[in-house]
Design an enzyme around this catalytic site. Sequence first.
Site, short mmCIF file in Angstrom:
data_model
loop_
_atom_site.label_atom_id
_atom_site.label_comp_id
_atom_site.label_asym_id
_atom_site.label_seq_id
_atom_site.Cartn_x
_atom_site.Cartn_y
_atom_site.Cartn_z
CG PHE B 142 -3.39 -5.48 3.17
CD1 PHE B 142 -4.33 -5.81 3.92
CD2 PHE B 142 -2.28 -5.17 3.81
CE1 PHE B 142 -4.35 -5.49 5.23
CE2 PHE B 142 -2.14 -4.90 5.17
CZ PHE B 142 -3.48 -5.04 5.94
CB CYS B 144 -9.35 -9.33 -2.37
SG CYS B 144 -10.77 -10.36 -3.26
CB CYS B 423 14.17 -19.80 -34.84
SG CYS B 423 15.81 -19.71 -34.35
#
Lengths: 451, 468
Positions: B142, B144, B423
Site C-alpha cells: 500500500f 509504492c 561541535c
Amino acid sequence: MPTRNSKPTLKQLKQNFADVHPPLTPDEAITESSRCLFCYDAPCTRACPTHIDIPSFIRKIMHKDNVGSAGTILDSNIFGGSCARVCPTEVLCEGACVDNTMLNAPVQIGKLQRFACDTAHDQSFNFYQPGPDTGQHVAIIGAGPAGLTCAHELRKKGHRATVHEARSVAGGLNTLGIAAYKITTEFALTEVDRILHLGIDLKLKSRIDGAKLAKLLDSHDAVCLAVGLGNTAPLNIPGEDHKDVMESLEFLFQTHTKPLNKCRIGKHVVVIGGGNTAIDAANAAIRLGAESVTIAYRRDKQSMPAFDHEYEFALASNVDFLFNAKPKRFMTKAGKVTGLRCTRTRLQGKGRNAKLVSVPNSDHTIPADFIVKALGQEPLLDLLKSVPKLKINRKNRIVVDQTTGATSVKNLFAAGDCQADTMEEVVNAVQRGKITAAGIHAMLTEGSPGR
Amino acid sequence: MIAPKSNGQPNLATDFCGIKSPNPFWLASAPPTNSGYQIRRAFDAGWGGAVWKTLNHDPIVNVSSRYAAVDYDGRKIIGLNNIELITDRTLDVNLKEIAEVKRDYPDHALIVSLMVESKRETWHDIVKQTQDTGADGIELNFGCPHGMSERGMGAAVGQVPEYCCMIVEWVKEAAQIPVIVKLTPNITDIRLAGRAAKKGGADAVSLINTINSVMGIDLDTLAPKPAVRGKGSHGGYCGPAVKPIALNMVSQIATDPEINLPISGIGGIQAWQDAVEFMLLGSTSVQVCTAVMHYGFRIVEHLISGMTNWMAEKGFQSTTDFIGKSSPLLTNWSDLDLSYKVVAQIEPEKCINCGLCYIACEDGCHQSINIESVTEKEFLKRTPSAKDRVFTSGNNQYTHGAGDGYVNIFTINQDTCVGCNMCSLVCPVQGCIDMKEIDTGKPSMTWRQYQALLAEGKIDPIQPPEHV
C-alpha cells in the site's frame, strides 16, 4: 626505473624523464578531494608562501568546478601549475595538513593543485585581463618566477611592463633549473605564455649591466631587479676547469635545451654538494644513463640541507651517498677525469655551525669520469656593485623593505633570490614578486611604496 | 568475532506474528527479490527472510532508465530512488518459483508482496493463489508512490485509511496466513494508516515504503534524473538518508496504543547498528534493500556478526530482550528536563587544530568557542604530546596543524555553551570533543511542570540566555 644500459636510446631516456609523479585521474581527484576537512583558517593555506586558499580550491574540485578551482589557485599564485609540480609540499602545505595528525597522511594537495591547473590549461582558459592603462611603465630585469609574477601583477593594474631576460628562454630556473623529470620545458613555458598573454613586452637575450640599468631607471617610472643568482661558487681546487667537471645548473639546463641523448653525461658520476640541486642533478644523471652516481658531501647526513623526501627519492633512484667527504682535487689522466680526491672530515660540535675538521691521512679517491658541482649559487655581485647607492647585505643580497620590495635606490625595487638571504623555492619567488608589485603599484599611484 | 559471554551465544531467531526466521534480517520487496534465483542466493548468503517482489495478475511494463542516486562529497549512494514498478514477470512463473524456494528453504521466512486493483474478487483470487505456494505470509503493498498509484493502487490506497481498511478486510476474508500491511510514509500522520490496517484485521505492519521524491536534474541535459528519453517522473526514495524519517514513523506506530501490531522495520538499514536501532524502537524484524542493491547479499554477514556481538556485550540472549527497549525513552519535548545541562569539552591532546568546531559554533550556533592563535613554541608548551607533530627536513622545520608561525587552539566557553552538540558532531577526531553533564544545581523540571508552576505563580520565568 632508470635503465642502466650503457647507451640508452632516446626513447628510453624520455621514459626515464617521464613524470615521476603521474597526474591524478578525475576519479582519484574526486576521492582525494573528499578527504579534505575544509579547515577554518587552514594550516595548509598559512604554510603556503603564496597563501593559496587550499581548502577552497579542493572543495571546488570535489564539486566538479575545476576551472573555478584553478582560478582560486592562480589568483594567489600565477605559477600554480609549476608549483604543483616542483614545490616541496612535504614541508609546506602537506606538512601542515591536519590529516597528518589524524591519519598519518596528508591530503595530496600538490597533486590536486596540478589536477585543477591542468584542467584549466587543457581548456585554454584565460583568467586575467590587463587593467585600464595608467600610462606608467615599469622595467623588470629577469624573466624568472619573481620577475614574471611582478610583471603580471603590474599589468593587471594597467601599468606597462617590459621584461628583460638575458637568456633566450623565459621562466628562469622554473623553466631551466629544475630537473626535467619534475617539470617539462613545455609545461613551464605554458605558464609563461599565460602571463605574457596580458600584453607584457618580453625582451629575450637582453642582458642588463650597470650602465643599461641606469638608463632604464631614467626612462621608466620604476625598475624591478629580479635577476636571481649566478653560478655555483667555485671550489678553487686543482682540475676544476676540466670540461668533464660541470656546474650543476648548466648540467640541469641541458635536460631542457637539448635532446636527452645529446646531453653531457659520464658512466660514473660524482655530484658534489648536499642541497636539493645536488639531488636534482644526481637524479637527472641516473636518468641520463649513468651507471653509478654518488653524491659527495663534506658534512654528515644530518647537516645536509636537502629535504628528507628528496634524499629518500634519490636513494630509491639508486643514487649513492658519501658523507664527510671534502673534495681536494679533480683527478685527471691523459686528458680525462678519473676521479675525485677527497679528505674525510668529522664535525666538532653540534648542529649546522659545527666546525668541520679534516681527518689526517684520510685522502681517498672516488672513481668518476664526470663530476657535477652543486654548491649553491652565488649572487651576481658585479651587477649589484655597479648600481650606485644600492645597499647589499653581508651575504651580498640586495637589502629591501620586506613589505614593499623597495631598495635603497629611488624607483628601484627587487624581488626573488637576489634579495633573499637563503636559497628559496619557486613559490617564495612568486610571493616576493607579488609583494614587490604591490609596492611598485603603491608608489606609482600614491607616490610612495607605503606599507 | 568476540567470544560470547558465559550466558551463551545470543540467538537471533525471530518469530514475527508466527512467521519464523533464523534471524531478523529480511530482504524488502524490491529488485533484489525479483526471482527465485536471487532469493536462493540471498538465503545461501545468510538472509533470514525475504519479501518477494510485488505480484499482480498481469506483469507490468517498465521503462529505461529507472534508478538515480544522491552522492555526498565522495560517498556514493546515500540515497537512492527508483521509478521501477512491481514485478514484470508472469504470475505463474512467480508462483512456481515461490513454491520451489519455500520447499527448498523451509526454515526461512518467505513472504509475498501483493498489489492488485481494488476489487474484492481480484484480491481473494491472488491471496488464494499465493498461499497455495506454501508462502509464510502476505505483505500488502500500500505504499509504492510511483506509477502504480496513478492506477489507483499502492500509495493511492495507503494514503486513504478507509481504502486501506477495506482492502485488508477483503484480504483477511481469504487469507489463512499472516497478513502484513506495508505503510507509506507519504502521508501526514502514519498512525492513521496503521490504525486502519489494525481495524481491517492486519496481523502486522511493515514500514516505511519509499518516500516520494525527485532526485535531481542533469545539468548538461537539464533532464530530471533518472531520465527516460529526456523526461523523468517522481519516484520512491530510500537508502541511508531516509533512516531517521523511518525511525520516527516506526516509533509512532510502535507507541500508538490503538495499533499494537508487530512491526517489520524498513528504511535505510545498511549497518547492524541501523537494524538494532529499528528494533530498539519496536521492530521485530527488519527489511533491507538499498544496501543490497549497492553491495550485494554478502552484507548480511556483517549485520549478523555486529548484532550478535553487540547482544553478547549487552547480555541479551534473544532479540526479544531488546525489541522496543528504547521506545519509552522517546517522549514529547514537553517532558524533557529543562534543568539538565551538558557542555562541550575539547581534549587538547587529541585536537588536530582544524577549526571546524570553531567555525560551526561561531557562524551556526552559539558563539561559545574561543580561538587563540599561539606561537608553535607556546603550543608545544601547552600541549607536550604535540612534539610528535614537529619535523625537520633539510633546513626546514614544519609542524602538522601549524602555518605562518602559529597554531590555532580552541577552548569552550562553558558559561555560554548551550550544549547543542554541534561541535562534537563536526569534530573529525573520535573522542576529541565530549559533551559533559554539569550540575546546574536546579531540581529536575520539565516544560510541562514549568508551565504549571508558572500558572500557580510558584516560579519566576526563566531568563533568556545572553547572546553576542
